[in-house]
Design an enzyme around this catalytic site. Structure first.
Site, PDB file in Angstrom:
ATOM      1  CG  ASP A  54      94.101   7.942  91.059  1.00  0.00           C
ATOM      2  OD1 ASP A  54      94.986   7.911  90.189  1.00  0.00           O
ATOM      3  OD2 ASP A  54      93.564   6.921  91.521  1.00  0.00           O
ATOM      4  CD  GLU A  61      96.105   9.728  84.220  1.00  0.00           C
ATOM      5  OE1 GLU A  61      96.957   9.358  85.047  1.00  0.00           O
ATOM      6  OE2 GLU A  61      94.861   9.551  84.356  1.00  0.00           O
ATOM      7  CG  ASP A  73      97.044   1.861  88.211  1.00  0.00           C
ATOM      8  OD1 ASP A  73      97.343   2.419  89.282  1.00  0.00           O
ATOM      9  OD2 ASP A  73      95.998   2.077  87.596  1.00  0.00           O
TER      10      ASP A  73
END
Length: 797
Positions: A475, A478, A539
């Site tokens: 996860d 970024e 998401d």
């Protein structure tokens, strides 16, 4: 009135304090906002250098020099408008004898294959060249000049292969790329190409910033009328990028209905028959005719331009691009099963209950994912199961494995100051530093450019693999500090976009070493990340718009070299409305991998009985189709093709196929059209040929049709002449019997033969099984898998 004002203020402050209600605002120049390089090319304080002529060239080596002319923007007021136009500029350096007004700088052309051309230019000397590139599969690109025949032409040079031709013209300098028929695909743009317009447009050039004398390249190429552009990674905006400005900067997009991307990829393809890979990790902004309709402006943050051009149809382009940057590894069979998740299962007891209910309600499943709550403190990732929540995690995973469940664990590469691993990370110098040697953020961000960091990190994952974990959710990734100083010796200007690739690689390689397969579940990427499947769509909002955007993002990523992709079925951000979840579930079942995840409830038995039955039917459909899915996955991984592919990948000569972005091909033989609204039918475009509805068995010809969904709320059609391999339903892939497969033949009355593709879990290659019509059924012509698998045929009509 005063009470109302106080209440309103309290509500406002409460919203600000609620994580669900806040996210990064785009273009606000806040922490980790995307970097738009195009702004530097519009700043009249900067100096510009236009590529003008080829001043030297050696055809044998492909090396030469380009002379650049110096320009500045000049302003002029005209009828109450301030106009701005580039104009020739004198030098502003002292002493004038020491610096070139019009520098002559290196240019090179190379030939990777008979379809792939490499063009390199620099804006200055390269004293620290990169020896190997992480983006390229072998670190360096091959050069095969022998595949292209050189000839001298009037005004320049020409190279020809069996698939195309390249012209290099001396003055004005142009590089023109043609296909094998002589059609111009694209060309560099020179200042003289804009003499017929008042619009101030930059040609192929570079900028020297007034602020710090740093340089960036602006590679300008032509766009032709009706040309369409696709790719650039997992982009959720309109499918065709023509007329858009795309910022390639890895970003926590906080959703999937905005212009920023978790998975930008510096690659795109054109409907004219070429693709482009911008071989850089710096921020890149591409203006695909948004500012000036006939100009494709690649604003590259790097002080050099390294561009690969691929000639051919979409399949050729993807094959060549992935030959260069890597093809996806083939994931294990169980990964193609259903993944059950939510944010989050907090305890061993909860995980065991979910597993029990999945079997109780007969929802075929292969993976249970534990998200952010398996630590002592939620989100505080320290790679240790909380003993108070998971008394015996190892036994839990062993028991789940016996029942056909693999366990996936969430983690991330950021460590808060309260994390128990924080002191060790700082003591061992494993995190990205700032210019003073401190941390750029409050968190410690692992520096994956440091081999010692990778070793430390992988040792943490290994311990969990030893306990029974099967796969990790990779996860975030970024937020690598743009101004950070990395072990590689480069700043975040070069490392930020590369961070996801390093992160993906670190997890994938330890997984391969410890488990024998390559598999991750990642959110962020860069070019080359396709080698390490798989990636999911971030998401998503729980809405029709998000469902539609999810498809565009998946199709775009597939056109950027990624074979495997998934998304959160039903959306992520809030409880999924039942009617949305009902339609989204079969869409998820017809992607390469499928996971239900997000805010609870996500488990299908926590909705209505009718929903549960519908979800089960969609899931059953996928599990019975597993032989088709598995064979298509193998072929996709070998050829660099996406499992979920735009229609024009298979039908490049069908003009209509280039216009459709709300349906797709699942593998080569099935066409899928999800329901993006609460309807029972929808308009569907069918490419050339005959198509048969997978559920209703109705037959359609090519063109537009309004088609009713079947019992499962989705439209799925099969190409005439396809034998779809099916397997007996099982509750996990572990219990599937591959020794007995059924070939369901989708053939119209006039069709006399059909073909199936089969790849066995222990097989070496995809096998083609041909069947021929015999009375009221089809017979297998020959069985190359004799002794391993028997086939029963069933004519669907």
């Amino acid at each position: 009135m005063k009470k109302i004002q106080i209440a309103s203020l309290s509500l406002f402050l409460g919203l600000l304090a609620t994580p669900k209600a806040s996210a990064q605002i785009q273009n606000a120049d806040v922490l980790n906002a995307p970097v738009d390089i195009s702004k530097d090319f519009q700043n009249y304080l900067n100096t510009f250098y236009f590529a003008d002529e080829l001043t030297g060239f050696d055809p044998a080596t492909g090396k030469g020099t380009i002379k650049y002319l110096r320009y500045n923007y000049k302003t002029r007021q005209a009828f109450n408008n301030m106009m701005m136009k580039p104009d020739v500029e004198k030098s502003n350096e002292f002493p004038t004898t020491e610096y070139d007004v019009s520098p002559e700088l290196p240019f090179q052309i190379q030939f990777v294959s008979d379809r792939t051309i490499r063009i390199k230019t620099t804006s200055g000397p390269q004293f620290h060249p990169e020896k190997e590139s992480l983006m390229l599969i072998n670190g360096i690109a091959p050069n095969h000049p022998e595949l292209w025949k050189y000839s001298k032409i009037e005004g320049g040079h020409s190279y020809t292969s069996k698939h195309g031709r390249v012209e290099i013209l001396t003055k004005p300098w142009h590089v023109k790329i043609y296909d094998e028929t002589g059609k111009l695909l694209t060309s560099t743009l020179h200042d003289s190409d804009f003499k017929n317009t008042y619009t101030p447009t930059l040609p192929f050039s570079y900028v020297r910033r007034n602020s710090d004398y740093s340089r960036s390249m602006g590679a300008a190429f032509s766009l032709e009328p009706d040309e369409k552009i696709f790719g650039c990674g997992e982009s959720f905006t309109q499918f065709n990028k023509r007329g858009q400005k795309v910022v390639l900067w890895t970003d926590d997009a906080n959703g999937i209905q905005n212009e920023t991307m978790y998975k930008p990829v510096p690659f795109y393809m054109s409907s004219r028959g070429y693709g482009v890979f911008m071989h850089h990790s710096t921020p890149i902004t591409v203006d695909f005719g948004r500012y000036f309709g006939s100009a494709n402006e690649m604003y590259i943050g790097d002080d050099e331009a390294d561009l690969f051009f691929f000639i051919g149809e979409p399949k050729d382009i993807l094959d060549q691009y992935t030959d260069l940057t890597g093809k996806a590894a083939m994931p294990p069979l169980w990964s193609f099963g259903f993944w059950m998740s939510r944010i989050t299962y907090f305890t061993e007891k909860e995980g065991r209950e979910v597993a029990k209910d999945l079997r109780k309600y007969k929802i075929p499943t292969d993976v249970i994912h534990f998200d952010t709550g398996w630590f002592d403190v939620d989100w505080r990732n320290n790679y240790e199961f909380a003993k108070s929540r998971f008394p015996d995690a190892q036994k839990m995973m062993s028991d789940l494995k016996d029942d056909g469940f693999h366990v996936c664990l969430w983690q991330l590469p950021y460590f808060t100051p309260k994390n128990t691993l924080f002191p060790e990370i700082m003591e061992k110098n494993l995190a990205v530093r700032d210019r003073k040697g401190n941390l750029p953020y409050e968190d410690a961000v692992l520096d994956f450019s440091n081999p010692e960091t990778v070793t430390w990190y992988q040792s943490k994952l290994k311990k969990l693999f030893d306990q029974g974990v099967s796969v990790f959710k990779v996860d975030f990734g970024e937020a690598a500090p743009p101004d950070g100083i990395y072990h590689s010796g480069r700043t975040g200007f070069y490392e930020h976009n590369l961070y996801p690739l390093r992160y993906n690689k670190a997890v994938a390689e330890i997984t391969q070493k410890e488990k024998g397969y390559t598999l991750i579940w990642a959110r962020s990427t860069w070019a080359g990340s396709q080698r390490y499947p798989l990636h999911w769509g971030g998401d998503a909002e729980t809405s029709n718009g998000a469902m539609s955007a999810e498809l565009r993002g998946g199709l775009s990523l597939g056109l950027s070299g990624f074979s495997f992709w998934s998304h959160d079925v039903g959306g992520f951000a809030t409880k999924s409305p039942e009617n949305l979840y009902r339609r989204w579930a079969p869409f998820g079942m017809f992607t390469s991998h499928v996971r239900s995840h997000g805010e609870p409830p996500r488990e299908p038995w926590l909705y209505s009985k009718d929903f549960l039955e519908g979800f089960r039917k969609a899931d059953n459909m996928r599990y019975e189709l597993m032989p088709y899915i598995y064979a298509q996955a193998k072929e996709s991984s070998q050829k660099g093709l996406p499992m979920m592919r735009a229609l024009f990948v298979e039908y490049p000569n069908d003009p209509g196929a280039w216009l459709v972005d709300n349906e797709y091909l699942f593998g080569s033989s099935m066409l899928v059209a999800p329901l993006f609204e609460e309807v029972t039918e929808r308009d569907v475009y069918l490419p050339e040929g005959t198509w048969i509805d997978y559920q209703t068995k109705k037959v359609y010809q090519s063109g537009w049709h309004k088609i009713k969904a079947g019992e499962v709320p989705i439209v799925v059609l099969v190409k005439d002449g396809t034998a779809l391999p099916h397997i007996a339903l099982a509750q996990s892939t572990k219990d599937m019997d591959w020794s007995k497969l059924t070939l369901k033949v989708y053939a119209s009355d006039k069709t006399t033969s059909a073909t199936a593709k089969v790849f066995l879990p222990d097989g070496d290659a995809v096998q083609e099984i041909k069947v021929s019509k015999n009375g009221n059924n089809f017979d297998v012509n020959a069985n190359p898998l004799n002794g391993k698998t028997t086939f029963k045929t069933e004519w669907i009509k």
